[in-house]
Write an enzyme that holds these catalytic residues in place. Structure first.
Site, PDB file in Angstrom:
ATOM      1  CE  LYS A   1       6.478  62.475  79.791  1.00 12.59           C
ATOM      2  NZ  LYS A   1       5.837  62.911  78.462  1.00 12.59           N
TER       3      LYS A   1
ATOM      4  CD  GLU B   1       9.799  60.463  87.770  1.00 14.98           C
ATOM      5  OE1 GLU B   1      10.943  60.554  86.297  1.00 14.98           O
ATOM      6  OE2 GLU B   1       8.931  61.743  87.059  1.00 14.98           O
TER       7      GLU B   1
ATOM      8  CG  PHE C   1     -14.059  72.420  85.272  1.00 19.41           C
ATOM      9  CD1 PHE C   1     -13.105  72.844  85.213  1.00 19.41           C
ATOM     10  CD2 PHE C   1     -13.878  70.895  86.721  1.00 19.41           C
ATOM     11  CE1 PHE C   1     -13.282  73.927  85.612  1.00 19.41           C
ATOM     12  CE2 PHE C   1     -13.565  71.923  87.695  1.00 19.41           C
ATOM     13  CZ  PHE C   1     -13.135  73.651  87.837  1.00 19.41           C
TER      14      PHE C   1
ATOM     15  CG  ASN D   1       7.438  69.642  77.117  1.00 12.86           C
ATOM     16  OD1 ASN D   1       6.918  68.734  76.189  1.00 12.86           O
ATOM     17  ND2 ASN D   1       7.036  70.602  77.891  1.00 12.86           N
TER      18      ASN D   1
ATOM     19  CD  GLU E   1       6.915  70.558  81.121  1.00 17.37           C
ATOM     20  OE1 GLU E   1       6.679  69.415  81.649  1.00 17.37           O
ATOM     21  OE2 GLU E   1       6.511  71.071  80.291  1.00 17.37           O
TER      22      GLU E   1
ATOM     23  CD  GLU F   1       6.962  66.243  79.688  1.00 19.89           C
ATOM     24  OE1 GLU F   1       7.084  65.430  78.651  1.00 19.89           O
ATOM     25  OE2 GLU F   1       5.432  66.936  80.069  1.00 19.89           O
TER      26      GLU F   1
END
Length: 455
Positions: A116, A200, A348, A290, A275, A288
C-alpha cells in the site's frame, strides 16, 4: 488459445470460471482438498486433482501442489480466481518457471500494487488523486502522533500489507493514536508477517467506489465504469451495485481516466480494480488496486454485457482486446448481494453443516446466481461460508432494488443459518433506497447489532 486451464480455487468462483471456459471450448482442471472431494466445482470440471487435506494452508495455498497438478494434467494456464494465491507474486512466478501461464497481471504489477505504501507513491507519480497522508513507514507510537498532528485528526492508521480491514484504526486524538498504532502494527504483523503502518486523512462519511480496468499486452487499457461497494460490515462488502447512485458522468470519466493512468504506470495486463474512497461531494482519492478478479465483478458484467473471465483468458493468451473505450456501455442498473451461511441474530456467527434445502430463484436475463453449492452440499468450517452471490439487473435503481427483494424472498435455504433476512432489511432502509449511503451505514443503522425487531 489455450486448450486446457486449471482453476486454482474452489466454490462459486471456480464454477464461474469453468462455465466461461466451457463456453470457449477450453477443457478445465479442478483442484480439491479432501473435504471438497464431491464439491460442485470438482464435478463440473473435465478433470480434478487432489492437492491436500482440508485446511487451506495444506491444500489451496500450497504452490508446489498446484504447479504439480499443472504438470500432471498438461494444463497450459491457471486462473487463480480471488483470494488464496490470486495476488501472490511467488505463485505467478512459480507458474512461469514451470512453463504455465498465469491468467492475471505480470508479477511486477502484482508486487507494485500489493504494497500500500509503494502503490500510493506510484499513484502520486501517475497523477492520481491520493488522500493526504504520510506514505513512508511510521517508526513508533510517538512518530505516529507527530504524523497525525501534521495531517490533522481524524486519521486512519493502516497496515502497508493489509487487507480485509485488518491492521486499520481510526484515531481522533493523541491517546487514541498511540494505542491505535500499537494495535495496528501488532495486528498487521500477526496477520501478514509485516508490521509496517502508514497514515492518511480519514474521510468522514466515506463511500467506497471502485473502477474496473482491463488491459492487454498490446498497449490497450480501458475502464469499465464503476461499482459502488459502500455497504460493508467490518470492512467486508455486503451489497454492491453498478453504477453508483452518487457519481455523475464527469466524475465517472475522471475516476476512470485516473484508474487507467495508474494501470498504465505499472504496465498492467488483465482485469484489475482501482479502489477509491469518495466523499459526499464527489471528491475521490486512491485507496488501493486489486490485481485480480473481484468478487463483485458480475454487476459490471450485467451493465456492460462483457464476460470479464473470457477477456482475462484472451489477454493471457496474448490476444488484443476487441474493444475501445467508446464501446463500453452502461446499460441499466445491477446489484449483488452476498448470501452467507451465518447467523445475523448471533453477531453473524458462521454456520456450517449440510444444506438440507437450497433452492435459488430462477435465473434469467434479470437474475443471476453464482454459487458453488447445491441442495445436499456441505458448508465446511474450513472455508469462507459463502453460499452464493445473487445478482439482479433492471432498468433503474428502484426497479433493481425491487427485483433484488423478490429474488431474496424466492431463495429458500434450510440446514444452516443464513443472512437473507439481514440483506432484505438492508435494501429496504430509507437511506439505502435513497442512495444516501456510506461505509458507516450498517454500523449506524444497527449500533446494537441486528435483531429480530429489525426484520
Amino acid at each position: 488459445m489455450f486448450k486446457k486451464i486449471l482453476i486454482a480455487n474452489r466454490g462459486e468462483i471456480a464454477c464461474r470460471v469453468i462455465k466461461t471456459a466451457r463456453r470457449m471450448g477450453i477443457r478445465t482442471v479442478a483442484v480439491y482438498s479432501d473435504v471438497d472431494r464431491d464439491a460442485m466445482h470438482v464435478r463440473m470440471a473435465d478433470e480434478a486433482v487432489r492437492i491436500g487435506p482440508a485446511p487451506s494452508a495444506q491444500s489451496y495455498l500450497v504452490i508446489d501442489a498446484i504447479v504439480d497438478a499443472c504438470r500432471k494434467t498438461g494444463a497450459e494456464a491457471v486462473h487463480p480466481g480471488y483470494g488464496f494465491l490470486s495476488e501472490r507474486t511467488a505463485f505467478a512466478g512459480a507458474l512461469e518457471k514451470a512453463g504455465a501461464v498465469f491468467i492475471g497481471p505480470k508479477t511486477h504489477a502484482i508486487a507494485a500494487m500489493g504494497d500500500k505504501i509503494a502503490s500510493k507513491k506510484l499513484a502520486l507519480a501517475a497523477g492520481v488523486n491520493t488522500i493526504p497522508g504520510y506514505t513512508d513507514t511510521i517508526r513508533d507510537a510517538s512518530h505516529a502522533v507527530a504524523v497525525s498532528r501534521e495531517i490533522g485528526y481524524p486519521v486512519m492508521l493502516k497496515a502497508s500489507a493489509g487487507g480485509g480491514g485488518k491492521g486499520m484504526r481510526i484515531v481522533r486524538n493523541d491517546d487514541e493514536c498511540r494505542d491505535g498504532f500499537e494495535r495496528a502494527a501488532s495486528e498487521a504483523q500477526a496477520s501478514f508477517g509485516d508490521g509496517r503502518v502508514f497514515a492518511e486523512k480519514y474521510i468522514v462519511e466515506p463511500r467506497h467506489i471502485e473502477i474496473q480496468v482491463l488491459a492487454d499486452g498490446h498497449g490497450n487499457t480501458l475502464y469499465l465504469n464503476e461499482r459502488e461497494c459502500s455497504i460493508q460490515r467490518r470492512h467486508q462488502k455486503v451489497i454492491e451495485e453498478a453504477p453508483s447512485p452518487l457519481l455523475d458522468a464527469k466524475t465517472r470519466k475522471a475516476m476512470g481516466e485516473q484508474a487507467v493512468a495508474l494501470a498504465r504506470a505499472v504496465n498492467y495486463q488483465s482485469a484489475g480494480t482501482v479502489e477509491f474512497v469518495v466523499d459526499q461531494k464527489r471528491n475521490f482519492y486512491f485507496l488501493e488496486m486489486n490485481t485480480r478478479l473481484q468478487v463483485e465483478h458480475p454487476v459490471t458484467e450485467f451493465v456492460t454485457g462483457l464476460d470479464l473471465v473470457e477477456l482475462m483468458i484472451r489477454v493471457a493468451a496474448g490476444e488484443k482486446l476487441p474493444l475501445k473505450q467508446t464501446d463500453i456501455r452502461l446499460d441499466g442498473w445491477a446489484m449483488e448481494a452476498r448470501i452467507y451461511a451465518e447467523d445475523p441474530f448471533r453477531n453473524f456467527l458462521p454456520s456450517s453443516g449440510r444444506l438440507v434445502r437450497c433452492q435459488p430463484p430462477a435465473e434469467n436475463g434479470h437474475v443471476r446466481v453464482d454459487t458453488g453449492v447445491e441442495e445436499g452440499s456441505e458448508v465446511s468450517m474450513f472455508y469462507d461460508p459463502m453460499i452464493a452471490k445473487l445478482i439482479v439487473r433492471d432498468d433503474t435503481r428502484d426497479q433493481a432494488i425491487t427485483r433484488m427483494a423478490d429474488a431474496l424472498d424466492a431463495y429458500h435455504i434450510r440446514g444452516v443459518a443464513h443472512n437473507i433476512s439481514f440483506l432484505n432489511a438492508l435494501i429496504q432502509l430509507p437511506r439505502f433506497r435513497d442512495g444516501r449511503i456510506s461505509t458507516n451505514l450498517i454500523a449506524e443503522e444497527y449500533p446494537e447489532g441486528f435483531h429480530a425487531a429489525n426484520v
